[in-house]
Scaffold this active site. Structure first.
Site, mmCIF file in Angstrom:
data_model
loop_
_atom_site.group_PDB
_atom_site.id
_atom_site.type_symbol
_atom_site.label_atom_id
_atom_site.label_comp_id
_atom_site.label_asym_id
_atom_site.label_seq_id
_atom_site.Cartn_x
_atom_site.Cartn_y
_atom_site.Cartn_z
ATOM 1 N N ASN A 1 -16.413 5.448 -15.155
ATOM 2 C CA ASN A 1 -15.432 5.032 -14.152
ATOM 3 C C ASN A 1 -14.039 5.209 -14.756
ATOM 4 O O ASN A 1 -13.750 6.267 -15.303
ATOM 5 C CB ASN A 1 -15.771 3.593 -13.715
ATOM 6 C CG ASN A 1 -15.118 3.203 -12.415
ATOM 7 O OD1 ASN A 1 -15.037 4.007 -11.492
ATOM 8 N ND2 ASN A 1 -14.624 1.979 -12.330
ATOM 9 N N ASP B 1 -9.051 -3.815 -9.953
ATOM 10 C CA ASP B 1 -9.578 -2.457 -10.147
ATOM 11 C C ASP B 1 -8.732 -1.743 -11.204
ATOM 12 O O ASP B 1 -8.688 -2.194 -12.354
ATOM 13 C CB ASP B 1 -9.617 -1.751 -8.772
ATOM 14 C CG ASP B 1 -10.555 -0.574 -8.760
ATOM 15 O OD1 ASP B 1 -10.543 0.204 -9.714
ATOM 16 O OD2 ASP B 1 -11.301 -0.394 -7.776
#
Ligand code: BGC
Ligand code: CA
Length: 298
Positions: free
Chosen positions: A100, A201
């Site tokens: 990610n 995030d």
């Protein structure tokens, strides 16, 4: 302050914003679209290349190459063909994992983390991920494990603290950071993100040492003081799933922001957030940041 969609509806899970100062080019990825993108604001050009697997992060290197953290490997990308050449593998016993978010530190080490398979946004097979560091000699070290969704990373201005997000902890955490060796220690909470602000995030730091945090599911980027935990500012966007942000522009006074339309029904996209899956640019912030850093492969 103003928010503009600069690359509209260009993918599904847009992530990995990277401002390449030398070429004034904004790079980003579409993780589930398996594509790496680049956009030149000076002439509006937008190009993309398919790399054939989920790609979490893209960065440039000091020798002028493009390096990605893709699926379960660090790899060089040949832009003209999309071919990847493996530099190092991670999570060898977890084939369903994928990389990610990631970023380079001030010595040009490339930090990036993994996560397990996700059934819908932020619903993931728990504790499958880790945070890795690719060193200039291409060795890899592990700095966190049992991670749900490895996400934003940033360093304090004096490089003594590394900020890190495992999204489902709903916190920005801090590590003591040794810039010379890349060692991390003393992991602890820095900023708690209340549920009503969404899932923490991606993030970046500005020249005042404040963190800009993409708040997934709540259509915003918040600015925080990581020393006091105080929220200083909120910028709203016309898309709920805001994934990451970085500074860019000739004067590094603009914020480039990525968003996702993954897992949102066509009907909701059409009726409520037609710009989900776009790149936004924020101007008039009144603060500057830093260009993205390159991997030291010299
Ligand atoms: C991941 C997504 C995830 C989201 C949750 C992003 O960084 O790429 O898969 O749904 O974080 O905040
Ligand atoms: Ca992210």
């Amino acid at each position: 302050m103003s928010v503009t969609a600069v690359v509209k509806n260009c993918g599904s899970l847009l992530e990995g914003p990277y401002w390449d100062l030398p070429s004034q080019t904004f790079y980003f990825v579409d993780i589930t679209g398996n594509t790496v993108h680049r956009y030149k604001p000076a002439n509006g050009s937008h190009e993309q290349v398919n790399v054939g697997e989920n790609v979490g992060t893209v960065i440039k290197t000091k020798s002028g190459k493009i390096l990605v953290a893709s699926k379960c490997r660090f790899a060089y990308l040949d832009w003209s063909t999309g071919a990847l050449t493996t530099v190092a593998k991670v999570d060898k016993d977890l084939p369903n994992n994928r990389f990610n978010d990631g970023k380079c530190d001030a010595k040009g080490r490339f930090w990036a983390g993994t996560m397990g398979p996700e059934s819908s946004p932020a619903v993931v097979l728990p504790k499958q991920g880790s945070l890795f560091c690719l060193h200039p000699d291409k060795s890899v070290t592990k700095h966190a494990q049992d991670v749900d969704i490895s996400n934003g990373i940033a360093w304090s201005l004096d490089n003594k603290i590394m900020y890190y997000i495992d999204t489902l902890t709903r916190m920005i955490e801090a590590f003591d950071f040794n810039l010379e060796t890349g060692e991390t220690s003393n992991r602890r909470p820095a900023v708690k993100i209340p549920d009503e602000e969404g899932f923490p995030d991606g993030m970046c730091i500005d020249t005042e040492g404040m963190l800009w945090l993409a708040c997934f599911s709540k259509a915003r980027v918040n600015r925080y003081n990581p020393i006091t935990g105080e929220k200083l500012k909120t910028i709203m966007f016309p898309a709920t799933n805001i994934t990451s942000c970085c500074f860019g522009g000739p004067n590094l006074d603009e914020l480039y922001v990525t968003s996702s339309r993954e897992g949102i029904s066509d009907e909701i996209v059409k009726n409520e957030q037609p710009l989900a899956g776009s790149i936004f640019k924020v101007t008039g912030l009144g603060v500057t940041g830093f260009a993205s850093r390159e991997f030291n492969d010299l």
